[in-house]
Design a protein around this motif. Structure first.
Motif, PDB file in Angstrom:
ATOM      1  N   GLN A   1       0.801  -1.218   0.000  1.00 34.52           N
ATOM      2  CA  GLN A   1       0.000   0.000   0.000  1.00 34.52           C
ATOM      3  C   GLN A   1       0.836   1.271   0.000  1.00 34.52           C
ATOM      4  OE1 GLN A   1      -0.372  -2.439   2.343  1.00 34.52           O
ATOM      5  NE2 GLN A   1      -2.506  -2.935   2.622  1.00 34.52           N
ATOM      6  N   TRP A   2       1.715   1.435  -0.982  1.00 33.48           N
ATOM      7  CA  TRP A   2       2.447   2.691  -1.113  1.00 33.48           C
ATOM      8  C   TRP A   2       1.579   3.701  -1.856  1.00 33.48           C
ATOM      9  CZ3 TRP A   2       7.952   4.039  -0.536  1.00 33.48           C
ATOM     10  CH2 TRP A   2       8.614   3.185   0.354  1.00 33.48           C
ATOM     11  N   ARG A   3       0.962   3.257  -2.917  1.00 36.47           N
ATOM     12  CA  ARG A   3       0.074   4.109  -3.716  1.00 36.47           C
ATOM     13  C   ARG A   3      -1.266   3.387  -3.801  1.00 36.47           C
ATOM     14  NH1 ARG A   3       2.640   7.255  -7.850  1.00 36.47           N
ATOM     15  NH2 ARG A   3       1.170   6.386  -9.331  1.00 36.47           N
ATOM     16  N   VAL A   4      -2.355   4.106  -3.479  1.00 36.60           N
ATOM     17  CA  VAL A   4      -3.687   3.500  -3.455  1.00 36.60           C
ATOM     18  C   VAL A   4      -4.587   4.255  -4.421  1.00 36.60           C
ATOM     19  CG1 VAL A   4      -5.658   2.949  -1.962  1.00 36.60           C
ATOM     20  CG2 VAL A   4      -3.346   2.857  -1.044  1.00 36.60           C
ATOM     21  N   SER A   5      -5.436   3.514  -5.145  1.00 33.14           N
ATOM     22  CA  SER A   5      -6.316   4.155  -6.129  1.00 33.14           C
ATOM     23  C   SER A   5      -7.197   5.209  -5.467  1.00 33.14           C
ATOM     24  CB  SER A   5      -7.175   3.100  -6.839  1.00 33.14           C
ATOM     25  OG  SER A   5      -7.849   2.299  -5.901  1.00 33.14           O
ATOM     26  N   ALA A   6      -7.406   6.299  -6.184  1.00 35.06           N
ATOM     27  CA  ALA A   6      -8.200   7.422  -5.685  1.00 35.06           C
ATOM     28  C   ALA A   6      -9.571   7.401  -6.333  1.00 35.06           C
ATOM     29  CB  ALA A   6      -7.486   8.742  -6.002  1.00 35.06           C
ATOM     30  N   TYR A   7     -10.586   7.718  -5.556  1.00 37.49           N
ATOM     31  CA  TYR A   7     -11.946   7.789  -6.087  1.00 37.49           C
ATOM     32  C   TYR A   7     -12.383   9.245  -6.107  1.00 37.49           C
ATOM     33  CZ  TYR A   7     -11.636   2.875  -5.079  1.00 37.49           C
ATOM     34  OH  TYR A   7     -11.215   1.580  -5.032  1.00 37.49           O
ATOM     35  N   ILE A   8     -12.312   9.841  -7.301  1.00 38.46           N
ATOM     36  CA  ILE A   8     -12.652  11.260  -7.440  1.00 38.46           C
ATOM     37  C   ILE A   8     -13.483  11.474  -8.696  1.00 38.46           C
ATOM     38  CG2 ILE A   8     -10.736  12.276  -6.161  1.00 38.46           C
ATOM     39  CD1 ILE A   8      -9.171  12.413  -8.747  1.00 38.46           C
TER      40      ILE A   8
ATOM     41  N   TRP B   1       9.573  11.068  -1.062  1.00 37.52           N
ATOM     42  CA  TRP B   1       9.651  11.263  -2.513  1.00 37.52           C
ATOM     43  C   TRP B   1       8.400  10.688  -3.175  1.00 37.52           C
ATOM     44  CZ3 TRP B   1      14.675  12.593  -4.861  1.00 37.52           C
ATOM     45  CH2 TRP B   1      14.593  12.781  -6.241  1.00 37.52           C
ATOM     46  N   THR B   2       8.004   9.481  -2.754  1.00 32.92           N
ATOM     47  CA  THR B   2       6.807   8.851  -3.301  1.00 32.92           C
ATOM     48  C   THR B   2       5.574   9.697  -2.992  1.00 32.92           C
ATOM     49  OG1 THR B   2       7.778   6.655  -3.080  1.00 32.92           O
ATOM     50  CG2 THR B   2       5.388   6.755  -3.268  1.00 32.92           C
ATOM     51  N   ALA B   3       5.469  10.168  -1.760  1.00 35.00           N
ATOM     52  CA  ALA B   3       4.333  11.014  -1.372  1.00 35.00           C
ATOM     53  C   ALA B   3       4.295  12.279  -2.214  1.00 35.00           C
ATOM     54  CB  ALA B   3       4.418  11.358   0.114  1.00 35.00           C
ATOM     55  N   GLY B   4       5.450  12.890  -2.430  1.00 31.93           N
ATOM     56  CA  GLY B   4       5.515  14.097  -3.265  1.00 31.93           C
ATOM     57  C   GLY B   4       5.041  13.838  -4.683  1.00 31.93           C
ATOM     58  N   ASN B   5       5.442  12.707  -5.250  1.00 30.98           N
ATOM     59  CA  ASN B   5       5.009  12.358  -6.606  1.00 30.98           C
ATOM     60  C   ASN B   5       3.506  12.094  -6.668  1.00 30.98           C
ATOM     61  OD1 ASN B   5       7.560  12.595  -7.702  1.00 30.98           O
ATOM     62  ND2 ASN B   5       8.037  10.427  -7.517  1.00 30.98           N
TER      63      ASN B   5
ATOM     64  N   LYS C   1      -4.854   8.478 -11.123  1.00 31.01           N
ATOM     65  CA  LYS C   1      -4.538   9.245  -9.916  1.00 31.01           C
ATOM     66  C   LYS C   1      -4.522   8.319  -8.712  1.00 31.01           C
ATOM     67  CE  LYS C   1      -6.315  13.617 -11.633  1.00 31.01           C
ATOM     68  NZ  LYS C   1      -5.218  14.545 -11.636  1.00 31.01           N
ATOM     69  N   ARG C   2      -3.582   8.566  -7.809  1.00 27.55           N
ATOM     70  CA  ARG C   2      -3.421   7.729  -6.619  1.00 27.55           C
ATOM     71  C   ARG C   2      -3.437   8.598  -5.374  1.00 27.55           C
ATOM     72  NH1 ARG C   2      -4.822   4.483  -9.702  1.00 27.55           N
ATOM     73  NH2 ARG C   2      -3.632   2.801 -10.639  1.00 27.55           N
ATOM     74  N   GLU C   3      -3.676   7.938  -4.236  1.00 25.75           N
ATOM     75  CA  GLU C   3      -3.618   8.599  -2.940  1.00 25.75           C
ATOM     76  C   GLU C   3      -2.498   7.976  -2.115  1.00 25.75           C
ATOM     77  OE1 GLU C   3      -7.493   8.318  -1.200  1.00 25.75           O
ATOM     78  OE2 GLU C   3      -8.337   9.817  -2.556  1.00 25.75           O
ATOM     79  N   LEU C   4      -2.162   8.640  -1.008  1.00 24.04           N
ATOM     80  CA  LEU C   4      -1.107   8.136  -0.128  1.00 24.04           C
ATOM     81  C   LEU C   4      -1.566   6.842   0.523  1.00 24.04           C
ATOM     82  CD1 LEU C   4      -0.152  11.477   1.661  1.00 24.04           C
ATOM     83  CD2 LEU C   4       0.861  10.498  -0.384  1.00 24.04           C
ATOM     84  N   GLY C   5      -0.734   5.817   0.444  1.00 22.29           N
ATOM     85  CA  GLY C   5      -1.066   4.534   1.048  1.00 22.29           C
ATOM     86  C   GLY C   5      -0.569   4.438   2.476  1.00 22.29           C
TER      87      GLY C   5
END
Length: 180
Positions: A24-31, A134-138, A153-157
């Motif tokens: 869970q580093w990058r999680v799908s975003a629902y927008i 760095w990952t969070a910034g990206n 688009k992803r959210e913070l995991g």
């Protein structure tokens, strides 16, 4: 102070290992119009996972090392080095604490040992902080970039939060041992 540093370092070590292996580093975003919520996509350092309605989880390791983007390869390397260094730091701290309580004759050698453990904890905290931040910034940059399609688009995991907490604990442990 030494025992507190040992506890912080131990929890930081476990957190570093957990953040490294968590998908869970990058999680799908629902927008916006993206209302397909029965599937959640997780992207980690080692694998991608798809969770379907929280019932079924399918994970797939990345096929090829050569096909990975350069930042991901670098983040893997930094996190693996951090895991090994956190274990070494923790073991050095255990030995230092054990001999501090056992003997008072060679206080110079013991304090050097504890200082080395402190520096190693500080270095480990820094090694964890780099890929996580760095990952969070990206993720944040891509989230607000209108050029990135909504499904990508992803959210913070949660692995990023585990990494930040581990960093704080490792740096706190390092500071305690360096100040001793």
């Amino acid at each position: 102070l030494l025992i507190t540093g040992l506890i912080f370092g131990g929890i930081g070590m476990v957190g570093t290992l957990a953040a490294t292996v968590m998908p869970q580093w990058r999680v799908s975003a629902y927008i916006d119009a993206n209302i397909v919520v029965f599937e959640t996509i997780w992207e980690g350092l080692w694998m991608d996972c798809i969770s379907q309605m929280g019932i079924r989880l399918q994970c797939k390791f990345y096929d090829s090392l050569l096909a990975l983007p350069s930042p991901l390869e670098a983040f893997r390397a930094l996190m693996c080095i951090a895991v090994v260094l956190s274990i070494i730091s923790f073991l050095m701290a255990i030995v230092g604490v054990k001999y501090t309580h056992r003997t008072r004759e060679d206080s110079q050698g013991i304090s050097t040992f504890l200082l080395a453990a402190g520096v190693a904890f500080l270095l480990t905290g820094t090694l964890v902080l780099i890929p996580v931040s760095w990952t969070a910034g990206n993720i944040i940059r891509d989230f607000y970039d209108p050029e990135v399609p909504v499904p990508l688009k992803r959210e913070l995991g949660s692995a990023l939060y585990v990494g930040w907490v581990s960093t704080a604990l490792l740096i706190a442990a390092g500071a305690m041992y360096c100040s001793f």
